[in-house]
Scaffold this motif. Structure first.
Motif, PDB file in Angstrom:
ATOM      1  N   ILE A 267       0.931  -1.215   0.543  1.00  0.00           N
ATOM      2  CA  ILE A 267      -0.102   0.152  -0.136  1.00  0.00           C
ATOM      3  C   ILE A 267       0.707   1.149   0.094  1.00  0.00           C
ATOM      4  O   ILE A 267       0.375   2.169  -0.831  1.00  0.00           O
ATOM      5  N   ASP A 277      -7.447   5.587  -3.365  1.00  0.00           N
ATOM      6  CA  ASP A 277      -7.803   4.881  -2.051  1.00  0.00           C
ATOM      7  C   ASP A 277      -8.383   3.675  -3.042  1.00  0.00           C
ATOM      8  O   ASP A 277      -8.665   2.018  -2.914  1.00  0.00           O
ATOM      9  N   ILE A 280      -5.645   2.150  -5.382  1.00  0.00           N
ATOM     10  CA  ILE A 280      -5.603   0.895  -4.224  1.00  0.00           C
ATOM     11  C   ILE A 280      -5.839   0.080  -3.661  1.00  0.00           C
ATOM     12  O   ILE A 280      -5.796  -1.376  -4.273  1.00  0.00           O
ATOM     13  N   ALA A 291      -9.217  -0.892   2.503  1.00  0.00           N
ATOM     14  CA  ALA A 291      -7.663  -0.877   2.259  1.00  0.00           C
ATOM     15  C   ALA A 291      -7.643   0.763   3.234  1.00  0.00           C
ATOM     16  O   ALA A 291      -6.289   0.828   3.282  1.00  0.00           O
TER      17      ALA A 291
END
Length: 324
Positions: A267, A277, A280, A291
């Motif tokens: 991450i 976000d 990701i 996440a």
């Protein structure tokens, strides 16, 4: 009447022609310029100019008009059949002589139905000895349980023939109960490994056939048989496999560095690249909420008070250094 006039007879009647013809029958005739449909009804043989008045159109009796139209239609059908017979006569000698080489198998074929995609996989795997598969998080978790069972039986049949299976998943699936249950039921030469990020779904069978998604929701797929393309995809799999962490049959624990887990490092790498976000979560195979939980834990571990500071602290911490 021409063949084209017969072809569009229903179109003409549906565009007001039938009403005009009915009015002509009721009134015994209509003025020639009564409506734009009139010339087309004349071409169809439903109206004729009156003998004593060229500017007046008289209707042809419906049974006579219908007989003419049906006869013309039958004539066209008969002509088409004669044309087919001439084509058969022309090509028959070549058919009897063998007609040349067998048609080549298509190198790339699009399948636009999930059921058909499953049939293709079943057919190709019927005698296969090797299966290489990349299964992203949403590809594996969203599938119908019945499809999982069918795939399990298909894979076990391959293993029973002495074949081998190699599968790649994202790290987020390492402890998925359904995935663990799957490998507990398989017996034979089967291994699975995981990575932070993997490619889209990929299936390579015997290094001769590959299947890849043709759209975002995977409702369509490309069946690839071009040797160069299949070889490229198989090589890509092999290189990802060497980089991946073993999950089954022998799981390898990923090391934690200075309190930062491998997932948090993945991450962190995407955070410093500036990804949102949502991006990701998609790339690492998790939902956005998960996440954000990992990002919060990473921030707490590094002592960050803001998103901007977190990026700075990630760079300063050295957790992304190659030797780490």
């Amino acid at each position: 009447m021409t063949g084209n006039a017969h072809d569009d007879v229903l179109k003409v009647l549906g565009e007001g022609g039938l009403d005009l013809y009915a009015r002509a029958l009721q009134q015994g005739g209509i003025p020639a310029p009564a409506a734009p449909e009139a010339p087309r009804l004349v071409r169809l043989g439903l109206l004729n100019p009156a003998l004593d008045d060229p500017d007046r159109l008289e209707p042809v009796a419906p049974h006579i008009a219908l007989h003419r139209l049906l006869r013309a239609s039958a004539d066209r059908v008969a002509e088409e059949r004669r044309r087919e017979e001439r084509l058969v006569e022309a090509l028959q000698p070549l058919l009897q002589a063998g007609g040349g080489p067998e048609p080549a198998t298509a190198l790339i074929t699009l399948h636009s139905d999930k059921e058909r995609i499953g049939q293709v996989i079943d057919e190709v795997m019927a005698e296969a000895r090797e299966l290489l598969a990349v299964q992203p998080y949403n590809s594996y978790t969203s599938a119908d349980p019945a499809l999982h069972e069918a795939a399990l039986r298909r894979d076990q049949a391959l293993l029973d023939r002495g074949g081998r299976i190699r599968a790649l998943y994202q790290h987020t699936l390492r402890h998925a109960p359904r995935l663990a249950a799957r490998y507990e039921r398989l017996t034979g030469d089967v291994e699975a490994r995981t990575l932070d990020e993997i490619t889209e779904r990929l299936i390579v069978i015997d290094r001769t056939v590959a299947l890849v998604p043709a759209n975002a929701d995977r409702s369509s797929a490309l069946e690839v048989r071009h040797p160069a393309l299949v070889g490229y995809l198989a090589t890509t799999f092999d290189r990802l496999w060497r980089l991946a962490t073993p999950m089954y049959p022998q799981a390898v624990t990923q090391p934690t560095l200075n309190g930062v887990t491998p997932r948090q490092r993945a991450i962190a790498a995407l955070l410093v690249e500036g990804h949102t976000d949502a991006v990701i979560a998609d790339r690492l195979g998790m939902n956005v909420r998960t996440a954000r939980v990992h990002i919060a834990k990473l921030a707490a571990t590094l002592g960050s008070q803001s998103r901007a500071q977190l990026g700075y602290l990630i760079g300063r911490s050295g957790i992304l250094d190659p030797e780490a």
